[in-house]
Design a protein around this motif. Structure first.
Motif, PDB file in Angstrom:
ATOM      1  N   PRO A   5       0.827  -1.211   0.000  1.00 28.01           N
ATOM      2  CA  PRO A   5       0.000   0.000   0.000  1.00 28.01           C
ATOM      3  C   PRO A   5       0.862   1.263   0.000  1.00 28.01           C
ATOM      4  O   PRO A   5       1.961   1.290   0.565  1.00 28.01           O
ATOM      5  CB  PRO A   5      -0.792  -0.105   1.305  1.00 28.01           C
ATOM      6  CG  PRO A   5      -0.746  -1.546   1.683  1.00 28.01           C
ATOM      7  CD  PRO A   5       0.568  -2.063   1.160  1.00 28.01           C
ATOM      8  N   GLN A   6       0.351   2.301  -0.621  1.00 27.40           N
ATOM      9  CA  GLN A   6       1.087   3.555  -0.750  1.00 27.40           C
ATOM     10  C   GLN A   6       1.475   4.129   0.612  1.00 27.40           C
ATOM     11  O   GLN A   6       2.587   4.625   0.791  1.00 27.40           O
ATOM     12  CB  GLN A   6       0.257   4.559  -1.539  1.00 27.40           C
ATOM     13  CG  GLN A   6       1.008   5.832  -1.850  1.00 27.40           C
ATOM     14  CD  GLN A   6       0.215   6.769  -2.737  1.00 27.40           C
ATOM     15  OE1 GLN A   6      -0.911   6.498  -3.118  1.00 27.40           O
ATOM     16  NE2 GLN A   6       0.809   7.882  -3.075  1.00 27.40           N
ATOM     17  N   ALA A   7       0.579   4.032   1.577  1.00 36.28           N
ATOM     18  CA  ALA A   7       0.883   4.576   2.913  1.00 36.28           C
ATOM     19  C   ALA A   7       2.038   3.819   3.562  1.00 36.28           C
ATOM     20  O   ALA A   7       2.905   4.413   4.207  1.00 36.28           O
ATOM     21  CB  ALA A   7      -0.361   4.513   3.802  1.00 36.28           C
ATOM     22  N   THR A   8       2.076   2.503   3.369  1.00 40.73           N
ATOM     23  CA  THR A   8       3.169   1.703   3.924  1.00 40.73           C
ATOM     24  C   THR A   8       4.480   2.053   3.231  1.00 40.73           C
ATOM     25  O   THR A   8       5.527   2.175   3.875  1.00 40.73           O
ATOM     26  CB  THR A   8       2.870   0.203   3.763  1.00 40.73           C
ATOM     27  OG1 THR A   8       1.631  -0.083   4.415  1.00 40.73           O
ATOM     28  CG2 THR A   8       3.964  -0.647   4.363  1.00 40.73           C
ATOM     29  N   ALA A   9       4.424   2.205   1.917  1.00 43.71           N
ATOM     30  CA  ALA A   9       5.623   2.596   1.165  1.00 43.71           C
ATOM     31  C   ALA A   9       6.143   3.942   1.660  1.00 43.71           C
ATOM     32  O   ALA A   9       7.351   4.120   1.854  1.00 43.71           O
ATOM     33  CB  ALA A   9       5.322   2.648  -0.329  1.00 43.71           C
ATOM     34  N   ALA A  10       5.249   4.877   1.884  1.00 42.95           N
ATOM     35  CA  ALA A  10       5.656   6.202   2.368  1.00 42.95           C
ATOM     36  C   ALA A  10       6.304   6.101   3.751  1.00 42.95           C
ATOM     37  O   ALA A  10       7.308   6.769   4.026  1.00 42.95           O
ATOM     38  CB  ALA A  10       4.453   7.146   2.412  1.00 42.95           C
ATOM     39  N   ARG A  11       5.759   5.256   4.622  1.00 44.03           N
ATOM     40  CA  ARG A  11       6.359   5.066   5.948  1.00 44.03           C
ATOM     41  C   ARG A  11       7.757   4.453   5.843  1.00 44.03           C
ATOM     42  O   ARG A  11       8.679   4.865   6.552  1.00 44.03           O
ATOM     43  CB  ARG A  11       5.467   4.171   6.818  1.00 44.03           C
ATOM     44  CG  ARG A  11       4.352   4.907   7.517  1.00 44.03           C
ATOM     45  CD  ARG A  11       3.707   4.081   8.619  1.00 44.03           C
ATOM     46  NE  ARG A  11       3.228   2.786   8.180  1.00 44.03           N
ATOM     47  CZ  ARG A  11       2.041   2.560   7.593  1.00 44.03           C
ATOM     48  NH1 ARG A  11       1.214   3.570   7.400  1.00 44.03           N
ATOM     49  NH2 ARG A  11       1.695   1.354   7.243  1.00 44.03           N
ATOM     50  N   LEU A  12       7.923   3.483   4.957  1.00 42.81           N
ATOM     51  CA  LEU A  12       9.245   2.871   4.768  1.00 42.81           C
ATOM     52  C   LEU A  12      10.257   3.902   4.278  1.00 42.81           C
ATOM     53  O   LEU A  12      11.397   3.938   4.742  1.00 42.81           O
ATOM     54  CB  LEU A  12       9.158   1.708   3.780  1.00 42.81           C
ATOM     55  CG  LEU A  12       8.533   0.427   4.325  1.00 42.81           C
ATOM     56  CD1 LEU A  12       8.257  -0.548   3.190  1.00 42.81           C
ATOM     57  CD2 LEU A  12       9.435  -0.207   5.371  1.00 42.81           C
ATOM     58  N   VAL A  13       9.830   4.725   3.334  1.00 45.96           N
ATOM     59  CA  VAL A  13      10.727   5.757   2.806  1.00 45.96           C
ATOM     60  C   VAL A  13      11.110   6.726   3.921  1.00 45.96           C
ATOM     61  O   VAL A  13      12.291   7.064   4.079  1.00 45.96           O
ATOM     62  CB  VAL A  13      10.089   6.492   1.614  1.00 45.96           C
ATOM     63  CG1 VAL A  13      10.860   7.753   1.264  1.00 45.96           C
ATOM     64  CG2 VAL A  13      10.010   5.560   0.405  1.00 45.96           C
ATOM     65  N   ARG A  14      10.142   7.172   4.708  1.00 48.67           N
ATOM     66  CA  ARG A  14      10.451   8.100   5.816  1.00 48.67           C
ATOM     67  C   ARG A  14      11.397   7.452   6.825  1.00 48.67           C
ATOM     68  O   ARG A  14      12.285   8.104   7.355  1.00 48.67           O
ATOM     69  CB  ARG A  14       9.167   8.552   6.520  1.00 48.67           C
ATOM     70  CG  ARG A  14       8.412   9.636   5.798  1.00 48.67           C
ATOM     71  CD  ARG A  14       7.324  10.251   6.667  1.00 48.67           C
ATOM     72  NE  ARG A  14       6.388   9.278   7.212  1.00 48.67           N
ATOM     73  CZ  ARG A  14       5.293   8.840   6.580  1.00 48.67           C
ATOM     74  NH1 ARG A  14       5.000   9.284   5.375  1.00 48.67           N
ATOM     75  NH2 ARG A  14       4.497   7.958   7.148  1.00 48.67           N
ATOM     76  N   ARG A  15      11.217   6.169   7.068  1.00 48.27           N
ATOM     77  CA  ARG A  15      12.045   5.482   8.062  1.00 48.27           C
ATOM     78  C   ARG A  15      13.471   5.250   7.562  1.00 48.27           C
ATOM     79  O   ARG A  15      14.436   5.430   8.302  1.00 48.27           O
ATOM     80  CB  ARG A  15      11.398   4.148   8.413  1.00 48.27           C
ATOM     81  CG  ARG A  15      12.195   3.359   9.393  1.00 48.27           C
ATOM     82  CD  ARG A  15      11.498   2.076   9.754  1.00 48.27           C
ATOM     83  NE  ARG A  15      12.390   1.231  10.531  1.00 48.27           N
ATOM     84  CZ  ARG A  15      12.251  -0.052  10.654  1.00 48.27           C
ATOM     85  NH1 ARG A  15      11.253  -0.666  10.057  1.00 48.27           N
ATOM     86  NH2 ARG A  15      13.100  -0.752  11.362  1.00 48.27           N
ATOM     87  N   PHE A  16      13.621   4.836   6.312  1.00 42.17           N
ATOM     88  CA  PHE A  16      14.931   4.409   5.833  1.00 42.17           C
ATOM     89  C   PHE A  16      15.723   5.493   5.103  1.00 42.17           C
ATOM     90  O   PHE A  16      16.940   5.368   4.981  1.00 42.17           O
ATOM     91  CB  PHE A  16      14.795   3.175   4.937  1.00 42.17           C
ATOM     92  CG  PHE A  16      14.584   1.929   5.732  1.00 42.17           C
ATOM     93  CD1 PHE A  16      15.660   1.227   6.235  1.00 42.17           C
ATOM     94  CD2 PHE A  16      13.304   1.479   6.008  1.00 42.17           C
ATOM     95  CE1 PHE A  16      15.474   0.084   6.988  1.00 42.17           C
ATOM     96  CE2 PHE A  16      13.099   0.339   6.752  1.00 42.17           C
ATOM     97  CZ  PHE A  16      14.183  -0.362   7.256  1.00 42.17           C
ATOM     98  N   ARG A  17      15.072   6.554   4.623  1.00 41.88           N
ATOM     99  CA  ARG A  17      15.815   7.615   3.920  1.00 41.88           C
ATOM    100  C   ARG A  17      16.947   8.182   4.775  1.00 41.88           C
ATOM    101  O   ARG A  17      18.075   8.289   4.304  1.00 41.88           O
ATOM    102  CB  ARG A  17      14.872   8.710   3.446  1.00 41.88           C
ATOM    103  CG  ARG A  17      15.626   9.864   2.782  1.00 41.88           C
ATOM    104  CD  ARG A  17      14.692  10.906   2.219  1.00 41.88           C
ATOM    105  NE  ARG A  17      14.308  10.469   0.880  1.00 41.88           N
ATOM    106  CZ  ARG A  17      13.105  10.625   0.351  1.00 41.88           C
ATOM    107  NH1 ARG A  17      12.152  11.208   1.038  1.00 41.88           N
ATOM    108  NH2 ARG A  17      12.850  10.207  -0.862  1.00 41.88           N
ATOM    109  N   PRO A  18      16.699   8.524   6.042  1.00 40.63           N
ATOM    110  CA  PRO A  18      17.807   9.053   6.848  1.00 40.63           C
ATOM    111  C   PRO A  18      18.943   8.039   7.028  1.00 40.63           C
ATOM    112  O   PRO A  18      20.111   8.410   6.996  1.00 40.63           O
ATOM    113  CB  PRO A  18      17.156   9.379   8.199  1.00 40.63           C
ATOM    114  CG  PRO A  18      15.703   9.478   7.932  1.00 40.63           C
ATOM    115  CD  PRO A  18      15.422   8.578   6.774  1.00 40.63           C
TER     116      PRO A  18
END
Length: 117
Positions: A5-18
């Motif tokens: 799901p898009q919301a899960t993908a967005a959470r993963l990106v926020r978590r792992f980008r840093p």
């Protein structure tokens, strides 16, 4: 990517980008990396550094999302075995690697451009 799901993908990106940014910065500060990338005696570091900064983070995030989507798809479908006939796309490779990690027999045909007629 239908299983992510898009919301899960967005959470993963926020978590792992840093995390990925920190890893890339550490690589950039490594003097051996800058000294080790040369071509015919000319340093490639001035070209590699901006490329690493710009594409490294997006490539790592893309790989993360493909791996998570593959994991969710394999877990939902629960195949007895998996045959992937091309390794050209990241999603195909990720699916085969996920299946193997879950103990599902898998066969991945690696592409070889020189063998095509």
């Amino acid at each position: 990517m239908d299983y992510l799901p898009q919301a899960t993908a967005a959470r993963l990106v926020r978590r792992f980008r840093p995390l990925f940014r920190r890893a890339l910065r550490r690589a950039e500060r490594n003097p051996n990396l800058a000294e080790g990338v040369t071509w015919r005696g000319v340093s490639l570091w001035p070209v590699l550094r901006p490329f690493l900064a710009a594409s490294g983070e997006s490539s790592l995030l893309t790989a993360l999302l493909a791996q998570e989507a593959a994991f969710r798809a394999v877990r939902a479908i629960r195949p007895d075995a998996l045959v992937i006939t091309s390794d050209r796309r990241l999603a195909e490779r990720a699916t085969a690697f996920v299946a193997r990690s879950l103990g599902i027999p898998s066969l991945l045909f690696f592409g070889n451009p020189s063998s095509s007629a």
